[in-house]
Design an enzyme around this catalytic site. Structure first.
Site, PDB file in Angstrom:
ATOM      1  N   ASP A 309      42.530  45.200  33.841  1.00  0.00           N
ATOM      2  CA  ASP A 309      41.418  45.359  32.910  1.00  0.00           C
ATOM      3  C   ASP A 309      40.898  46.785  33.134  1.00  0.00           C
ATOM      4  OD1 ASP A 309      39.109  44.686  31.280  1.00  0.00           O
ATOM      5  OD2 ASP A 309      37.990  44.613  33.154  1.00  0.00           O
ATOM      6  N   ASP A 503      37.503  41.754  36.304  1.00  0.00           N
ATOM      7  CA  ASP A 503      36.231  41.554  37.006  1.00  0.00           C
ATOM      8  C   ASP A 503      35.206  40.740  36.233  1.00  0.00           C
ATOM      9  OD1 ASP A 503      33.835  43.863  36.071  1.00  0.00           O
ATOM     10  OD2 ASP A 503      35.815  43.806  35.143  1.00  0.00           O
ATOM     11  N   ASP A 507      37.308  37.943  31.643  1.00  0.00           N
ATOM     12  CA  ASP A 507      38.641  38.019  32.260  1.00  0.00           C
ATOM     13  C   ASP A 507      39.091  36.684  32.866  1.00  0.00           C
ATOM     14  OD1 ASP A 507      39.018  40.728  31.682  1.00  0.00           O
ATOM     15  OD2 ASP A 507      37.889  41.340  33.448  1.00  0.00           O
TER      16      ASP A 507
END
Length: 610
Positions: A309, A503, A507
Site C-alpha cells: 500500500d 496499514d 487494507d
C-alpha cells in the site's frame, strides 16, 4: 535430580566394585528403577492410551532387553544417559523459552488509577476506558491511551526494537509496554487491558506455536510412522539372522537390535524443530517483528511477489510543504504568506499543512471577498490585492499565463492580480527506509514489487519511478484492491507466495486475502493488525527484508538439524547392525545428537549479522 544422583552412585559402585552376581543384579536393578522408573511408567501409560510407539517405549524395550541378555551395566547406562540428556534438553528448552519471553517482558503488574484526588494501585484489568492513570518515571505504561498532562522520554524497545528513547508530551498517543524514563505522565485510557497493545503482543507470541509450519507437521507424522517401522525392523534384526546365518546367536543379534532401537529415537527431530521455529519467532519479536505462527515464518522463505500500500506504508501519511518555487519578483516567504492567508478559512489537511509551514499568526481581517471555488481553489482579496490560490484548472479558468509542472504530490499555484507568482508542492513524505527496503528485497530474491494505492495516478507513478517498483495501480477502492490482488495471484509462480503490506482499515480485506498479510503496527488500524499474519511494530518497510532473512536462517538451522540427526543415526544404525557400534555410541547417537540439535536451534533467536 535426586533420583538420578542416587541411581548414578549405585551404578558407579556396582560397576567399580566386585560383588556376588545376585548382589550385583540387585544393585544394577535398583539403580535402573531409580533412574528409569519414570520412563517405564510413561511407556505403560502411553500403551493404555493407544500411544504405543514413542521414545519411552523404545527406551523401555531396549533397556529391558539389555537386562534380559544379562548386559546389566549397559541397560542402566543407556537409561541413565538418556535421562541426563533429557534433563539437559529440558534445561536448554526452558532457558530458550524464558529468554524468548523475556524479549517481550512487557506485561505490566499494576496501574496507578486516579480516583478524584487519590491514586490507587490496581490491576490493569480493573481500569476502564476514559479512566485516568498516573505513570511515574521507571514504570511501564500499563494501558494504551492519550497523554493529558506531562512530558517525558519513553523506552519503546520492547515493542518496536528501537533503542533510541522517544519524546512524548500532552496530546501524544501512547502504547502499553513502553517504559516511562523521566517525567510523570497523566494518561486517559483509550483501550481496556484485554484490547491493549501489550496484551495483544503477548498473546501473539505465546500462541504462535499453535499454528504449525509444514516442516513441523511433517516431522510429527514422520515420527508416527517411523517409530513402528523401527520397532519391527529391530525385531527382524534380532530373529532373522539366527534363522538364516550359521553360527548366529540370539544374544548377539538381540544386542545389535537393542542398539538399533536406542539409536532410532526421533527425539532430536521432535524437540529441535519446533524449538527452532519458536526461537525464530522470538528473534523476530526482538527486532520489532511479530509473527503469528511458525507457518507464516516458513512461508516467508517462498516470497516472490510483494505488494505495498502507499499511504502510511511506503510514505508517512502526513501532508507537508516539500517545495516552494517563486516566479518573477516574488520571494519564498511572501509566496508562502499569500497562500497561507488564502487557505486560512479552510480545514482541509492540505490547508493545515500550509498554515503549519507558514508558522505565523494570521489576521483574517486582512482577507476580504473570500470565495472557495469547488474543485479549483480559492479567490480572495488580501491586503488590497486579488489573490488566486489553487490548481491548474483555476489558473486556466482565470486566464492566468503560467507554467504547468508535474511533481510528486499536490501542486498549488499562486497568481496576484492575474499575474503568475509561483507554486508550492504539498506531498506525503516518503519514509526514509522505503528505498533501501525495495533494494534489499531485490537482493534477497523477490522477483516482483508492486504498489496499490487509492491516490491519484500521477502521484502513484512518480513514487513507483522513484522507488524502482515493477508496477503501480492507482485510484483503487478497497474492493478493487482485492480484485487486483486476485489478478496478481494468477501471475506469480506456482510455488511462489504473495505478500501484501498495508496499514489502514481499508487494507484489512487485502491483508486477509494475501498468502501473508503484513500490517504496520504503530500507525496501523486495529482491523489491519487483526487481519494480518505479521505485524511490523516500527512501521518501517525495511523490517520486511529482515523478517525474510530471519525466516531463511531459521529454515537453514532446521535443515541442519534434520540432516545432522538423520546422518549420525544412519551411520550408527549401520555400525550397530554390523556389530561394530556399542550401546555407548548408541546413547550418543540419540541423546548427544538431540542435545546438539537443541543448542543449534537456539541460534535462530539471534538477530545480529543477518
Amino acid at each position: 535430580m535426586i533420583r538420578l544422583i542416587i541411581g548414578a552412585i549405585l551404578f558407579g559402585i556396582a560397576l567399580v566394585f566386585k560383588f556376588s552376581p545376585s548382589i550385583e543384579f540387585v544393585m544394577f536393578f535398583t539403580s535402573y528403577l531409580l533412574v528409569g522408573g519414570e520412563v517405564l511408567l510413561k511407556a505403560v501409560k502411553n500403551i493404555f492410551r493407544g500411544q504405543l510407539f514413542d521414545e519411552n517405549f523404545l527406551m523401555s524395550i531396549a533397556t529391558i532387553g539389555a537386562f534380559a541378555i544379562k548386559e546389566f551395566p549397559e541397560g542402566v547406562a543407556v537409561m541413565l544417559f538418556y535421562q541426563i540428556g533429557e534433563l539437559f534438553e529440558d534445561i536448554a528448552v526452558n532457558r530458550s523459552r524464558r529468554s524468548i519471553k523475556s524479549l517481550i517482558d512487557i506485561r505490566p503488574d499494576y496501574a496507578n488509577l486516579k480516583v478524584g484526588d487519590d491514586i490507587k494501585r490496581v490491576s490493569p484489568y480493573e481500569v476502564k476506558i476514559d479512566d485516568y492513570i498516573i505513570v511515574k518515571p521507571g514504570e511501564k505504561i500499563p494501558l494504551d491511551g492519550k497523554i493529558i498532562d506531562g512530558k517525558s522520554m519513553v523506552d519503546t524497545s520492547a515493542l518496536t526494537g528501537e533503542s533510541v528513547p522517544r519524546e512524548v508530551k500532552s496530546g501524544s498517543d501512547i502504547l502499553s509496554g513502553f517504559i516511562n524514563k523521566s517525567g510523570v505522565l497523566t494518561i486517559r485510557v483509550t483501550k481496556e487491558f484485554g484490547e491493549s497493545t501489550v496484551s495483544k503482543i503477548l498473546d501473539l507470541v505465546q500462541n504462535a506455536s499453535t499454528k504449525k509450519a509444514p516442516t513441523e507437521n511433517f516431522i510429527t507424522k514422520f515420527a508416527r510412522y517411523y517409530t513402528p517401522i523401527i520397532v519391527f525392523s529391530a525385531l527382524a534384526l534380532a530373529i532373522l539372522p539366527t534363522l538364516f546365518i550359521n553360527g548366529a546367536t540370539f544374544s548377539d543379534w538381540a544386542y545389535r537390535a537393542l542398539i538399533f532401537l536406542v539409536v532410532s529415537c526421533p527425539c532430536a527431530l521432535v524437540i529441535s524443530i519446533p524449538l527452532g521455529f519458536f526461537a525464530g519467532i522470538g528473534g523476530a519479536s526482538r527486532n520489532g517483528i511479530l509473527i503469528k505462527g511458525s507457518n507464516y515464518l516458513e512461508i516467508l522463505n517462498y516470497v516472490d511477489t510483494v505488494v505495498f500500500d502507499k499511504t502510511g506504508t511506503l510514505t508517512k501519511g502526513v501532508f507537508k510543504v516539500t517545495e516552494v518555487n517563486t516566479y518573477g519578483d516574488m520571494n519564498e516567504d511572501e509566496l508562502l504568506k499569500y497562500v497561507a492567508f488564502a487557505e486560512s478559512y479552510s480545514n482541509h489537511p492540505i490547508a493545515t499543512s500550509i498554515l503549519k509551514a507558514y508558522g505565523e499568526e494570521i489576521n483574517q481581517k486582512e482577507v476580504e471577498n473570500y470565495e472557495e471555488i469547488s474543485g479549483h481553489g480559492v479567490k480572495a482579496v488580501i491586503q488590497g490585492k486579488e489573490v488566486l490560490v489553487g490548481n491548474a484548472k483555476l489558473m486556466q479558468k482565470e486566464n492566468v499565463k503560467f507554467e504547468k509542472v508535474e511533481k510528486i504530490g499536490t501542486v498549488i499555484y499562486l497568481a496576484i492580480d492575474k499575474k503568475y507568482s509561483g507554486f508550492i508542492v504539498i506531498s506525503d513524505e516518503m519514509k526514509k527506509d522505503s528505498e533501501s527496503a525495495i533494494k534489499e528485497l531485490r537482493n534477497i530474491g523477490v522477483k516482483k514489487i508492486i504498489m496499490l494505492t487509492g491516490d491519484r495516478s500521477s502521484v502513484g507513478v512518480k513514487i513507483a519511478e522513484k522507488l524502482g517498483l515493477d508496477d503501480v495501480y492507482s485510484e483503487l477502492l478497497p474492493h478493487q484492491k482485492v480484485e487486483k490482488l486476485e489478478e496478481l495471484y494468477k501471475q506469480k509462480s506456482l510455488k511462489g507466495k504473495l505478500v501484501f503490506v498495508g496499514d489502514g482499515i481499508n487494507d484489512a480485506p487485502v491483508l486477509a486475502r494475501a498468502d501473508i498479510g503484513i500490517a504496520m503496527g504503530g500507525v496501523g488500524s486495529d482491523a489491519a493488525i487483526e487481519a494480518a499474519d505479521i505485524v511490523l511494530m516500527t512501521d518501517e518497510p525495511s523490517k520486511l527484508p529482515i523478517a525474510i532473512k530471519i525466516a531463511k536462517r531459521t529454515r537453514r538451522i532446521i535443515w541442519q538439524n534434520i540432516i545432522f540427526a538423520l546422518g549420525v543415526k544412519g551411520v550408527v544404525l549401520l555400525l550397530g547392525a554390523c556389530g561394530i557400534a556399542t550401546m555407548w555410541e548408541a546413547v550418543f547417537a540419540d541423546v548427544g545428537v538431540a542435545l546438539i540439535a537443541v543448542l543449534n536451534s537456539i541460534r535462530a533467536m539471534k538477530v545480529n549479522n543477518l
